[in-house]
Design a protein around this motif. Structure first.
Motif, short mmCIF file in Angstrom:
data_model
loop_
_atom_site.label_atom_id
_atom_site.label_comp_id
_atom_site.label_asym_id
_atom_site.label_seq_id
_atom_site.Cartn_x
_atom_site.Cartn_y
_atom_site.Cartn_z
N GLY A 60 40.64 28.39 41.43
CA GLY A 60 39.94 29.38 40.63
C GLY A 60 40.24 30.81 41.03
N TYR A 61 40.38 31.06 42.31
CA TYR A 61 40.68 32.40 42.79
C TYR A 61 42.04 32.87 42.27
CZ TYR A 61 41.41 36.28 46.03
OH TYR A 61 41.65 37.52 46.58
N SER A 62 43.04 32.00 42.35
CA SER A 62 44.37 32.33 41.85
C SER A 62 44.36 32.52 40.34
CB SER A 62 45.38 31.24 42.23
OG SER A 62 45.47 31.12 43.63
N GLU A 84 31.09 26.75 47.03
CA GLU A 84 31.46 27.71 48.08
C GLU A 84 30.41 28.82 48.11
OE1 GLU A 84 33.74 27.16 50.18
OE2 GLU A 84 34.95 25.66 49.17
N ASN A 85 29.60 28.85 49.17
CA ASN A 85 28.50 29.80 49.17
C ASN A 85 28.53 30.81 50.31
OD1 ASN A 85 27.83 28.17 51.28
ND2 ASN A 85 25.78 27.67 50.55
N ASP A 86 29.63 30.86 51.07
CA ASP A 86 29.66 31.84 52.15
C ASP A 86 30.02 33.22 51.58
OD1 ASP A 86 32.75 32.34 52.78
OD2 ASP A 86 32.47 30.21 52.35
N THR A 91 32.44 37.58 48.16
CA THR A 91 33.05 38.90 48.20
C THR A 91 34.46 38.88 47.61
OG1 THR A 91 31.76 39.50 50.15
CG2 THR A 91 33.73 40.81 49.72
N ARG A 92 35.26 37.90 48.00
CA ARG A 92 36.62 37.78 47.47
C ARG A 92 36.61 37.60 45.95
NH1 ARG A 92 39.44 33.06 50.09
NH2 ARG A 92 41.13 33.66 48.73
N ALA A 98 35.58 38.79 39.41
CA ALA A 98 34.50 37.94 38.88
C ALA A 98 33.30 38.82 38.53
CB ALA A 98 34.09 36.88 39.90
N ASP A 99 32.58 38.42 37.49
CA ASP A 99 31.40 39.17 37.06
C ASP A 99 30.12 38.61 37.66
OD1 ASP A 99 32.49 41.09 34.89
OD2 ASP A 99 33.42 39.16 34.45
N GLU A 100 30.10 37.32 37.91
CA GLU A 100 28.92 36.66 38.47
C GLU A 100 29.37 35.48 39.32
OE1 GLU A 100 25.73 37.20 38.65
OE2 GLU A 100 25.57 38.90 37.30
#
Length: 127
Positions: A60-62, A84-86, A91-92, A98-100
């Motif tokens: 998803g990040y890519s 992923e909740n850290d 922040t990344r 990302a908006d939310e």
């Protein structure tokens, strides 16, 4: 009609998400990974993307970083829906555009609230 693309490798999560999003009167398409999601965006740019982080082929990040580089890719609202909740992941994701960010599992009330915050649902839309 508002168009939502769900990008998640879990067929079950896509089905549950689709049911929720359709119950909010939005049009829905699905993709099983980030690469398939980008291909779907090439055909039709969504108004909103529900995006998983951990997926094969393209995560998803890519996907998000690539989406934001494409013509029109700055327009969709992107909501990460992940386990992923850290703070590093959050922040990344936000720095990448990302908006939310919401945690799995989520329900109709949570998703509707996020869509309202993003201006994609009217305040009068019942949940």
């Amino acid at each position: 009609m508002t168009y939502c693309l769900i990008v998640d490798d879990s067929r079950t999560i896509r089905k549950v998400s689709r049911d929720i999003v359709e119950s909010l009167s939005l049009e829905v398409a699905e993709a099983e990974n980030g690469a398939a999601g980008l291909a779907a965006c090439q055909v039709r740019m969504p108004d909103i993307v529900l995006l998983d982080w951990n997926m094969p082929v393209m995560d998803g990040y890519s996907f998000l970083k690539e989406l934001r580089k494409r013509p029109g890719g700055e327009t969709p609202k992107v909501v990460f829906c992940t386990t992923e909740n850290d703070m590093d992941h959050i922040t990344r994701a936000l720095e990448a555009g990302a908006d939310e960010y919401i945690m799995k599992p989520f329900d109709k009330v949570i998703l509707a609230a996020k869509f309202r915050e993003l201006g994609l649902l009217s305040e009068t839309c019942s949940v």
